[in-house]
Scaffold this active site. Sequence first.
Site, PDB file in Angstrom:
ATOM      1  N   ARG A  49      29.612  49.761   0.743  1.00 13.13           N
ATOM      2  CA  ARG A  49      28.945  48.703   1.555  1.00 13.13           C
ATOM      3  C   ARG A  49      27.562  49.250   1.366  1.00 13.13           C
ATOM      4  O   ARG A  49      27.243  50.293   0.568  1.00 13.13           O
ATOM      5  CB  ARG A  49      29.043  48.846   3.189  1.00 13.13           C
ATOM      6  CG  ARG A  49      29.827  50.413   3.186  1.00 13.13           C
ATOM      7  CD  ARG A  49      29.040  51.132   4.361  1.00 13.13           C
ATOM      8  NE  ARG A  49      27.658  51.069   4.703  1.00 13.13           N
ATOM      9  CZ  ARG A  49      26.603  51.587   4.474  1.00 13.13           C
ATOM     10  NH1 ARG A  49      26.801  52.632   3.516  1.00 13.13           N
ATOM     11  NH2 ARG A  49      25.616  51.471   4.942  1.00 13.13           N
ATOM     12  N   GLY A  50      26.386  48.505   2.024  1.00  8.22           N
ATOM     13  CA  GLY A  50      24.944  48.617   2.085  1.00  8.22           C
ATOM     14  C   GLY A  50      24.574  47.857   0.718  1.00  8.22           C
ATOM     15  O   GLY A  50      25.350  47.443  -0.198  1.00  8.22           O
ATOM     16  N   ALA A  51      23.525  47.208   0.930  1.00  9.76           N
ATOM     17  CA  ALA A  51      23.196  45.899   0.298  1.00  9.76           C
ATOM     18  C   ALA A  51      23.111  46.363  -1.385  1.00  9.76           C
ATOM     19  O   ALA A  51      23.768  45.646  -2.157  1.00  9.76           O
ATOM     20  CB  ALA A  51      21.740  45.355   0.694  1.00  9.76           C
ATOM     21  N   ARG A  92      30.191  38.775   1.285  1.00 14.50           N
ATOM     22  CA  ARG A  92      29.105  38.722   2.499  1.00 14.50           C
ATOM     23  C   ARG A  92      28.077  38.039   2.227  1.00 14.50           C
ATOM     24  O   ARG A  92      27.523  38.226   0.989  1.00 14.50           O
ATOM     25  CB  ARG A  92      28.975  40.447   2.434  1.00 14.50           C
ATOM     26  CG  ARG A  92      30.367  41.265   2.587  1.00 14.50           C
ATOM     27  CD  ARG A  92      29.878  42.766   2.915  1.00 14.50           C
ATOM     28  NE  ARG A  92      29.417  42.834   4.406  1.00 14.50           N
ATOM     29  CZ  ARG A  92      28.914  44.001   4.909  1.00 14.50           C
ATOM     30  NH1 ARG A  92      28.737  45.025   4.189  1.00 14.50           N
ATOM     31  NH2 ARG A  92      28.411  44.104   6.017  1.00 14.50           N
ATOM     32  N   GLN A 198      28.493  53.609  10.821  1.00 17.07           N
ATOM     33  CA  GLN A 198      27.934  53.934   9.683  1.00 17.07           C
ATOM     34  C   GLN A 198      26.934  55.234   9.779  1.00 17.07           C
ATOM     35  O   GLN A 198      26.663  55.920   8.920  1.00 17.07           O
ATOM     36  CB  GLN A 198      27.087  52.954   8.907  1.00 17.07           C
ATOM     37  CG  GLN A 198      27.961  51.711   8.325  1.00 17.07           C
ATOM     38  CD  GLN A 198      28.162  50.616   9.356  1.00 17.07           C
ATOM     39  OE1 GLN A 198      28.178  50.873  10.608  1.00 17.07           O
ATOM     40  NE2 GLN A 198      28.541  49.438   8.833  1.00 17.07           N
ATOM     41  N   ASP A 239      18.866  44.522   4.395  1.00 13.51           N
ATOM     42  CA  ASP A 239      19.764  43.724   3.478  1.00 13.51           C
ATOM     43  C   ASP A 239      19.111  42.396   2.950  1.00 13.51           C
ATOM     44  O   ASP A 239      19.645  41.903   1.989  1.00 13.51           O
ATOM     45  CB  ASP A 239      20.903  43.318   4.602  1.00 13.51           C
ATOM     46  CG  ASP A 239      21.907  44.489   4.857  1.00 13.51           C
ATOM     47  OD1 ASP A 239      21.556  45.316   5.726  1.00 13.51           O
ATOM     48  OD2 ASP A 239      22.901  44.506   4.084  1.00 13.51           O
ATOM     49  N   ASN A 249      18.716  43.449   8.900  1.00 10.19           N
ATOM     50  CA  ASN A 249      19.240  44.786   8.610  1.00 10.19           C
ATOM     51  C   ASN A 249      20.148  44.936   9.700  1.00 10.19           C
ATOM     52  O   ASN A 249      20.590  44.024  10.402  1.00 10.19           O
ATOM     53  CB  ASN A 249      18.312  46.101   8.784  1.00 10.19           C
ATOM     54  CG  ASN A 249      18.897  47.319   8.148  1.00 10.19           C
ATOM     55  OD1 ASN A 249      19.378  47.265   7.165  1.00 10.19           O
ATOM     56  ND2 ASN A 249      18.654  48.309   8.983  1.00 10.19           N
ATOM     57  N   LYS A 250      21.051  46.023   9.801  1.00  6.44           N
ATOM     58  CA  LYS A 250      22.376  46.376  10.536  1.00  6.44           C
ATOM     59  C   LYS A 250      21.837  45.967  12.031  1.00  6.44           C
ATOM     60  O   LYS A 250      20.823  46.384  12.443  1.00  6.44           O
ATOM     61  CB  LYS A 250      22.591  47.644  10.442  1.00  6.44           C
ATOM     62  CG  LYS A 250      23.776  48.075  11.386  1.00  6.44           C
ATOM     63  CD  LYS A 250      24.925  47.367  11.161  1.00  6.44           C
ATOM     64  CE  LYS A 250      25.524  47.292   9.518  1.00  6.44           C
ATOM     65  NZ  LYS A 250      26.626  46.265   9.182  1.00  6.44           N
TER      66      LYS A 250
HETATM   67  O1  MRU Z   1      27.224  46.357   7.061  1.00  8.26           O
HETATM   68  P1  MRU Z   1      26.800  47.659   5.956  1.00  8.26           P
HETATM   69  O2  MRU Z   1      27.301  48.869   6.245  1.00  8.26           O
HETATM   70  O3  MRU Z   1      26.836  47.000   4.671  1.00  8.26           O
HETATM   71  O4  MRU Z   1      25.084  47.207   6.435  1.00  8.26           O
HETATM   72  C1  MRU Z   1      24.321  48.188   5.681  1.00  8.26           C
HETATM   73  C2  MRU Z   1      22.990  48.114   6.120  1.00  8.26           C
HETATM   74  O5  MRU Z   1      22.713  47.270   7.115  1.00  8.26           O
HETATM   75  C3  MRU Z   1      21.902  48.870   5.434  1.00  8.26           C
HETATM   76  O6  MRU Z   1      20.934  49.318   6.302  1.00  8.26           O
HETATM   77  C4  MRU Z   1      21.423  47.951   4.252  1.00  8.26           C
HETATM   78  O7  MRU Z   1      22.186  47.531   3.794  1.00  8.26           O
HETATM   79  C5  MRU Z   1      20.242  48.936   3.509  1.00  8.26           C
HETATM   80  S1  MRU Z   1      21.252  49.911   2.461  1.00  8.26           S
HETATM   81  C6  MRU Z   1      20.318  50.513   1.384  1.00  8.26           C
END
Ligand code: MRU
Length: 351
Positions: A49-51, A92, A198, A239, A249-250
Site C-alpha cells: 500500500r501507499g501510492a 484501487r 497505518q 495519493d 490523501n488518507k
Molecule cells: O490506503 P493506503 O494505506 O494505501 O493509503 C496511503 C496513504 O494515504 C499515503 O499517505 C499516500 O499513499 C502517500 S504514500 C507515500
Amino acid sequence: MDTLETVRWSPSGDAVRIIDQRRLPAEYAEWDLRSVEEVCEAIRTLAVRGAPAIGICGGMGVVTALLDRVHDAPSVFGARLREVATSIRETRPTAVNLAWAVDRVVQAGLAVEGRNEEVLDAMRREATAILAEDRAMCESIGAHGLPLLPEGARVLTHCNAGALATGGIGTALAPVYHARRAGRHVSVYADETRPLLQGSRLTAWELSRAGVPVTVITDSMAASLMRQGLVDLCIVGADRIAANGDVANKIGTYGLAVLARHHGIPFYVAAPTSTIDAETPGGDAIVIEQRRRDEVSQGFGALTVPNDAEVFNPAFDVTPAELVTAIITDRGVFRARYDFSATGGGGGPPP
Ligand code: MRU
C-alpha cells in the site's frame, strides 16, 4: 539501519517480493507475487500500500503475470497484456501512481516490435527503472524538505508515507530521516489513522526500527496536542495531487489541515512528481475509493458497530490547496498558486 525493501524483484526475478504489511507490527513476513490474481489481491487487501509502492508493485506485476504466457502467439500475448494491465490498474482508483506506472510498463512493452521475450524484457527494464526512480525521488524529497525541520522539530504525520509506502525512504518521512542523518533531534507524532491503523501499525513500526522517537496518538487527539503547542509542523503524503494543488490523501488528512490552519501550524504535503496529476484540474474530480464496511465495524476482530447501523468508509479525502503551506517534491518545494508544469505534471524520470 538498513532501508526497508517494501517492493522488489525476487532473487530469480519471477516474482514481485513485497513486505506483507497486513501482518505488521506483530510479524515481519514477505510475500512473492506471481499471478495477476496475487498482485491484485495484494494491492486490494493493502498487503502492499501507499501510492508509490502500489505503482511499483503494479508495474512489476504486469511482468510477472505474463511470464507463463511467453510462448503464446503474439496477438494472444498482446491481448493478455492489456487484460492484466486493466485488472491491476482497477484495483484501487485514487492513487494516480498505480495507473501511471502500469501504463508506463505497458507502453514500454507495446513499443517493442519483437518476440514476446523482448516485450517482457522491455517491460521489466521499465518497471525496474520506476523502482529506481522512486528511490531517488524519495531521497530528493528528503533533501528538499530538510530545511523545513529545525533542530528539535516535533512533526505530526498521518497514515504511513514512509519507506513502507514507497520504493525508498518514503515521502512525508523522508525529511525526518534526512534530519536524523544530519544529526538533528526530531520526533514524530503518528496519528493512529482509523480504520486500518497505518499510523500506529506501520509508521510507528518503521520509525522505531530506525531509531526515530515516535509517539502514537489516536486521530482525535491531534487538536488537543496542537492547542498545547506540542506540534511544530505537519507533514503528510499524497495519493493524487490535482493540477490546482488540491491533495487526495488518507481519510482524516483534511481535518488535520483544518486544525493546523486554526493553530497556525505549517501543513506540508510531500510527494514525488509521479503523484501529480496534470489531467485532473481539481480535487472534486478525484475518485475516492470506498472500502468495505467490516474495516470499520470489525476492523481487528471485535464487532464495534451494531449490525443495523450503516457504515461509511471512504479511504481518502481531499484537502484544498489553500490549506497546504507547501508541497515538497523531488523537484523542489512548491507553494500556491501551484504551477507544476516544470515537473512534467504526471511523473517521469528525474531530470
Ligand atoms: O490506503 P493506503 O494505506 O494505501 O493509503 C496511503 C496513504 O494515504 C499515503 O499517505 C499516500 O499513499 C502517500 S504514500 C507515500
